[in-house]
Design an enzyme around this catalytic site. Structure first.
Site, PDB file in Angstrom:
ATOM      1  N   GLY A 169       0.834  -1.193   0.000  1.00  0.00           N
ATOM      2  CA  GLY A 169       0.000   0.000   0.000  1.00  0.00           C
ATOM      3  C   GLY A 169       0.870   1.245   0.000  1.00  0.00           C
ATOM      4  O   GLY A 169       2.045   1.211  -0.389  1.00  0.00           O
ATOM      5  N   GLY A 170       0.291   2.325   0.488  1.00  0.00           N
ATOM      6  CA  GLY A 170       1.018   3.589   0.523  1.00  0.00           C
ATOM      7  C   GLY A 170       2.310   3.504   1.321  1.00  0.00           C
ATOM      8  O   GLY A 170       3.210   4.340   1.159  1.00  0.00           O
ATOM      9  N   GLY A 404      25.309  12.003 -29.376  1.00  0.00           N
ATOM     10  CA  GLY A 404      24.825  12.637 -28.149  1.00  0.00           C
ATOM     11  C   GLY A 404      25.357  11.931 -26.917  1.00  0.00           C
ATOM     12  O   GLY A 404      25.623  12.563 -25.892  1.00  0.00           O
ATOM     13  N   ALA A 405      25.523  10.610 -27.017  1.00  0.00           N
ATOM     14  CA  ALA A 405      25.992   9.852 -25.858  1.00  0.00           C
ATOM     15  C   ALA A 405      27.397  10.305 -25.445  1.00  0.00           C
ATOM     16  O   ALA A 405      27.742  10.267 -24.264  1.00  0.00           O
ATOM     17  CB  ALA A 405      25.977   8.361 -26.169  1.00  0.00           C
TER      18      ALA A 405
HETATM   19  C1  HXC Z   1      -3.433  -4.251  12.399  1.00  0.00           C
HETATM   20  C2  HXC Z   1      -2.398  -6.123  11.641  1.00  0.00           C
HETATM   21  C3  HXC Z   1      -2.210  -5.521  10.375  1.00  0.00           C
HETATM   22  C4  HXC Z   1      -2.682  -4.203  10.190  1.00  0.00           C
HETATM   23  C5  HXC Z   1      -1.381  -7.483  10.304  1.00  0.00           C
HETATM   24  N1  HXC Z   1      -1.860  -7.350  11.528  1.00  0.00           N
HETATM   25  N2  HXC Z   1      -1.582  -6.384   9.567  1.00  0.00           N
HETATM   26  N3  HXC Z   1      -2.990  -5.480  12.635  1.00  0.00           N
HETATM   27  N4  HXC Z   1      -3.284  -3.613  11.245  1.00  0.00           N
HETATM   28  N5  HXC Z   1      -2.531  -3.560   9.052  1.00  0.00           N
HETATM   29  C6  HXC Z   1      -1.828  -8.327  12.617  1.00  0.00           C
HETATM   30  C7  HXC Z   1      -2.716  -9.515  12.382  1.00  0.00           C
HETATM   31  O1  HXC Z   1      -4.001  -9.255  12.846  1.00  0.00           O
HETATM   32  C8  HXC Z   1      -2.018 -10.589  13.198  1.00  0.00           C
HETATM   33  O2  HXC Z   1      -2.351 -10.411  14.563  1.00  0.00           O
HETATM   34  C9  HXC Z   1      -0.555 -10.225  13.047  1.00  0.00           C
HETATM   35  O3  HXC Z   1      -0.530  -8.867  12.658  1.00  0.00           O
HETATM   36  C10 HXC Z   1       0.142 -11.038  12.000  1.00  0.00           C
HETATM   37  O4  HXC Z   1      -0.636 -11.033  10.810  1.00  0.00           O
HETATM   38  P1  HXC Z   1      -1.008 -12.357  10.014  1.00  0.00           P
HETATM   39  O5  HXC Z   1      -2.088 -11.997   9.078  1.00  0.00           O
HETATM   40  O6  HXC Z   1      -1.257 -13.484  10.974  1.00  0.00           O
HETATM   41  O7  HXC Z   1       0.367 -12.635   9.278  1.00  0.00           O
HETATM   42  P2  HXC Z   1       0.611 -13.211   7.834  1.00  0.00           P
HETATM   43  O8  HXC Z   1      -0.273 -14.391   7.604  1.00  0.00           O
HETATM   44  O9  HXC Z   1       2.068 -13.384   7.700  1.00  0.00           O
HETATM   45  O10 HXC Z   1       0.104 -12.053   6.835  1.00  0.00           O
HETATM   46  C11 HXC Z   1       0.737 -10.807   6.793  1.00  0.00           C
HETATM   47  C12 HXC Z   1      -0.087  -9.798   5.980  1.00  0.00           C
HETATM   48  C13 HXC Z   1      -1.530  -9.751   6.536  1.00  0.00           C
HETATM   49  C14 HXC Z   1      -0.113 -10.248   4.523  1.00  0.00           C
HETATM   50  C15 HXC Z   1       0.622  -8.471   6.069  1.00  0.00           C
HETATM   51  O11 HXC Z   1      -1.470  -9.569   7.938  1.00  0.00           O
HETATM   52  C16 HXC Z   1      -2.324  -8.657   5.964  1.00  0.00           C
HETATM   53  O12 HXC Z   1      -2.818  -8.750   4.841  1.00  0.00           O
HETATM   54  N6  HXC Z   1      -2.505  -7.578   6.757  1.00  0.00           N
HETATM   55  C17 HXC Z   1      -3.297  -6.437   6.355  1.00  0.00           C
HETATM   56  C18 HXC Z   1      -2.574  -5.669   5.304  1.00  0.00           C
HETATM   57  C19 HXC Z   1      -3.308  -4.413   4.955  1.00  0.00           C
HETATM   58  O13 HXC Z   1      -4.327  -4.422   4.294  1.00  0.00           O
HETATM   59  N7  HXC Z   1      -2.797  -3.281   5.492  1.00  0.00           N
HETATM   60  C20 HXC Z   1      -3.365  -2.007   5.264  1.00  0.00           C
HETATM   61  C21 HXC Z   1      -2.785  -1.591   3.913  1.00  0.00           C
HETATM   62  S1  HXC Z   1      -3.121   0.044   3.488  1.00  0.00           S
HETATM   63  P3  HXC Z   1      -2.309 -11.620  15.603  1.00  0.00           P
HETATM   64  O14 HXC Z   1      -2.781 -11.010  16.883  1.00  0.00           O
HETATM   65  O15 HXC Z   1      -3.263 -12.652  15.073  1.00  0.00           O
HETATM   66  O16 HXC Z   1      -0.917 -12.113  15.685  1.00  0.00           O
HETATM   67  C22 HXC Z   1      -1.805   0.851   4.010  1.00  0.00           C
HETATM   68  C23 HXC Z   1      -1.909   2.272   3.676  1.00  0.00           C
HETATM   69  C24 HXC Z   1      -0.686   3.027   4.018  1.00  0.00           C
HETATM   70  O17 HXC Z   1      -0.928   0.371   4.577  1.00  0.00           O
HETATM   71  C25 HXC Z   1      -0.953   4.395   3.502  1.00  0.00           C
HETATM   72  C26 HXC Z   1       0.158   5.339   3.705  1.00  0.00           C
HETATM   73  C27 HXC Z   1      -0.174   6.669   3.171  1.00  0.00           C
END
Ligand code: HXC
Length: 510
Positions: A169-170, A404-405
């Site tokens: 993501g971002g 040019g290079a």
């Molecule tokens: C809160 C999160 C989290 C998040 C993971 N966790 N991502 N908690 N916010 N964004 C937590 C899970 O609930 C889990 O908690 C632990 O971290 C480990 O995650 P798992 O899913 O068990 O791990 P894994 O299977 O390895 O998968 C990793 C992952 C997945 C692919 C990153 O967690 C995932 O898809 N997370 C969400 C990603 C996402 O959509 N993020 C927002 C993106 S937008 P427990 O307690 O069970 O251990 C963004 C915008 C930024 O980031 C913008 C900037 C301008």
């Protein structure tokens, strides 16, 4: 008193435990080290001073007030690499997936502010699920604050990103604005939108690895500057890179002890360029033979291999190298090579690193692919970067440099300080055959006449002397003495002072 000390120890132990044994074991099972183990390997032993170990998030939605781990998913602080100061943040995937909350972001901002104030680089270790979903817009704001600091620090202190897990993501835009990005093969990925969103929107089926793994970003997108087999290798290589870099834009790169005579003669270089002008040779051999102890830290080696970039030392001092590679696309400049070279030249100039340019370039790569892709704008980036660079610039022409290079590759006309040529160099508008085919089109049916014209053109232009007579080449040098000549040139330029006219900033063709 004893109780308080014990409580401190207990609190520290709690913070150091991260997300607990189960999650640490899961991290290890993926071949990944923990946030703290990474810091330990990155920094000199015992040098890490941690900040904000007890910071906890302030979120009260979704029952979050019941789970407030100390440190909030990121370990921050400063330490040293071979005795030189560096600020570090290391996201802890075992704590809420290393996700970025308001307070997590604030911890990163704090060390970035201190790095800027104190003139020391920032190394960020990224291993995060992105914005903390429970915090919503507060977490986006936290990213925004980090981005703004990345921008302000750019060109002030070196910023290095290690991607050692998810970065999606971002969130990718923070590393994207740093100077170097390194990834770990098979355990890290970066993308703006993940495979599921890609499938929904474009119907493409792609794995996370294919979309944003180390191979994709080092070979296809050029987002990453290098990829390593595992965390340990990546951290060791970042230490190696760090030693080449200055701490900030007001200091010179460190001078390391060297055990290699600056006047070392390399007789083998006299035969490096083959007799046949169309036969390639490996420019990396020349780079290694010029460098102190043959040590070359190459950047982006798997992308646009027709241009080589990286760092060497001469007499212990860092020099950035840009070199055409005749082994790939005959060393032509194209869109990718121009972008790769330009960003590197600008990094060197921003941080007062002198630039050595080794030239063997038949020109810009022709074709609709290049023109439609905007080679005009992209080629101009490299031209612009060289022309605005005020650091010491030394150029060596080994063989052909056409059109040019020729001008682009740190020629005299772009204010290079020393322009050397080997006797095998040819500076011309184009190769003899191409030139004759244009100048004597009417004689094309008469091969003997054409052959004589080609010979005549070669005799007149296929050498470095026409350019040397005009002062565009300062000296024609023996290949075997290249290390000595180049080392002396940079030594002579240590006091160089040059500046561009005052401006708010330039408008490089982006
Ligand atoms: C809160 C999160 C989290 C998040 C993971 N966790 N991502 N908690 N916010 N964004 C937590 C899970 O609930 C889990 O908690 C632990 O971290 C480990 O995650 P798992 O899913 O068990 O791990 P894994 O299977 O390895 O998968 C990793 C992952 C997945 C692919 C990153 O967690 C995932 O898809 N997370 C969400 C990603 C996402 O959509 N993020 C927002 C993106 S937008 P427990 O307690 O069970 O251990 C963004 C915008 C930024 O980031 C913008 C900037 C301008």
């Amino acid at each position: 008193m004893k109780d308080i000390l014990e409580e401190l120890e207990a609190r520290r132990a709690g913070a150091r435990a991260g997300g607990g044994e189960r999650r640490v074991a899961a991290q290890h099972a993926k071949g990944k080290l923990t946030a703290r183990e990474r810091i330990e390997l990155l920094l000199d032993e015992g040098s890490f001073e941690e900040f904000d170990m007890f910071v906890a998030h302030r979120c009260t939605d979704f029952g979050m007030e019941k789970d407030r781990p100390a440190g909030d998913g990121v370990v921050t602080g400063w330490g040293t690499i071979n005795g030189r100061q560096v600020y570090v943040f290391s996201q802890d995937f075992t704590v809420m997936g290393g996700s970025v909350s308001e307070t997590h972001g604030a911890k990163i901002c704090k060390i970035m502010d201190m790095a800027m104030q104190n003139g020391a680089p920032v190394i960020g270790i990224n291993d995060s699920g992105g914005a903390r979903i429970q915090e919503g817009v507060a977490s986006l704001a936290a990213y925004g604050e980090v981005f703004q600091r990345n921008i302000e620090a750019s060109g002030v202190v070196p910023q290095i990103s290690l991607i050692m897990g998810p970065c999606a993501g971002g969130a990718v835009y923070s590393p994207a604005m740093t100077d170097f990005i390194f990834m770990v093969k098979d355990s890290s990925y970066m993308f703006v939108t993940g495979p599921d969103v890609v499938k929904t929107v474009t119907n493409e089926v792609v794995t996370a690895e294919e979309l944003g793994g180390a191979s994709t970003h080092t070979r296809k997108s050029s987002v990453a500057d290098g990829a390593f087999e595992n965390d340990v290798e990546a951290l060791a290589e970042v230490r190696r890179l760090f030693d080449f870099l200055p701490l900030n834009n007001r200091q010179k790169a460190p001078v390391r002890p060297f055990f290699d005579a600056p006047d070392r003669i390399e007789s083998s270089l006299d035969t490096l360029v083959p007799d046949n002008p169309n036969q390639p040779y490996d420019m990396k051999e020349l780079i290694q033979k010029i460098a102190d102890e043959g040590d070359f830290f190459e950047v982006q080696k798997d992308f646009a291999a027709n241009i080589i970039i990286g760092f060497i030392r001469l007499e212990g001092q860092t020099v950035g190298v840009v070199a055409n590679q005749p082994m790939v696309l005959a060393g032509c400049l194209d869109i990718d090579a121009s972008r790769k070279g330009a960003r590197f030249v600008r990094f060197c100039d921003a941080f007062e690193i002198p630039i050595l340019t080794l030239v063997d370039v038949p020109g810009f790569l022709p074709g609709t692919g290049q023109e439609y892709g905007g080679v005009i704008k992209h080629g101009a980036k490299l031209l612009f970067a060289y022309g605005e660079a005020t650091v010491p610039k030394v150029t060596v022409l080994t063989r052909k440099t056409y059109g040019g290079a020729y001008v682009v590759m740190a020629s005299k006309h772009l204010k290079a300080d020393f322009n050397y040529a080997w006797p095998t160099a040819e500076v011309a508008v184009m190769g003899a055959k191409g030139a004759v085919e244009i100048l004597y089109r009417s004689e094309l049916g008469e091969p003997e006449k054409i052959a004589a014209r080609v010979k005549d053109y070669e005799d007149r232009f296929a050498n470095p002397f026409v350019a040397a007579e005009k002062g565009f080449i300062d000296e024609v040098i023996m290949p075997h003495s290249t290390r000595r000549r180049v080392a002396r040139a940079f030594a002579a330029l240590r006091g160089k002072k040059a500046a561009m006219p005052w401006k708010k900033h330039d408008n490089i063709p982006l």
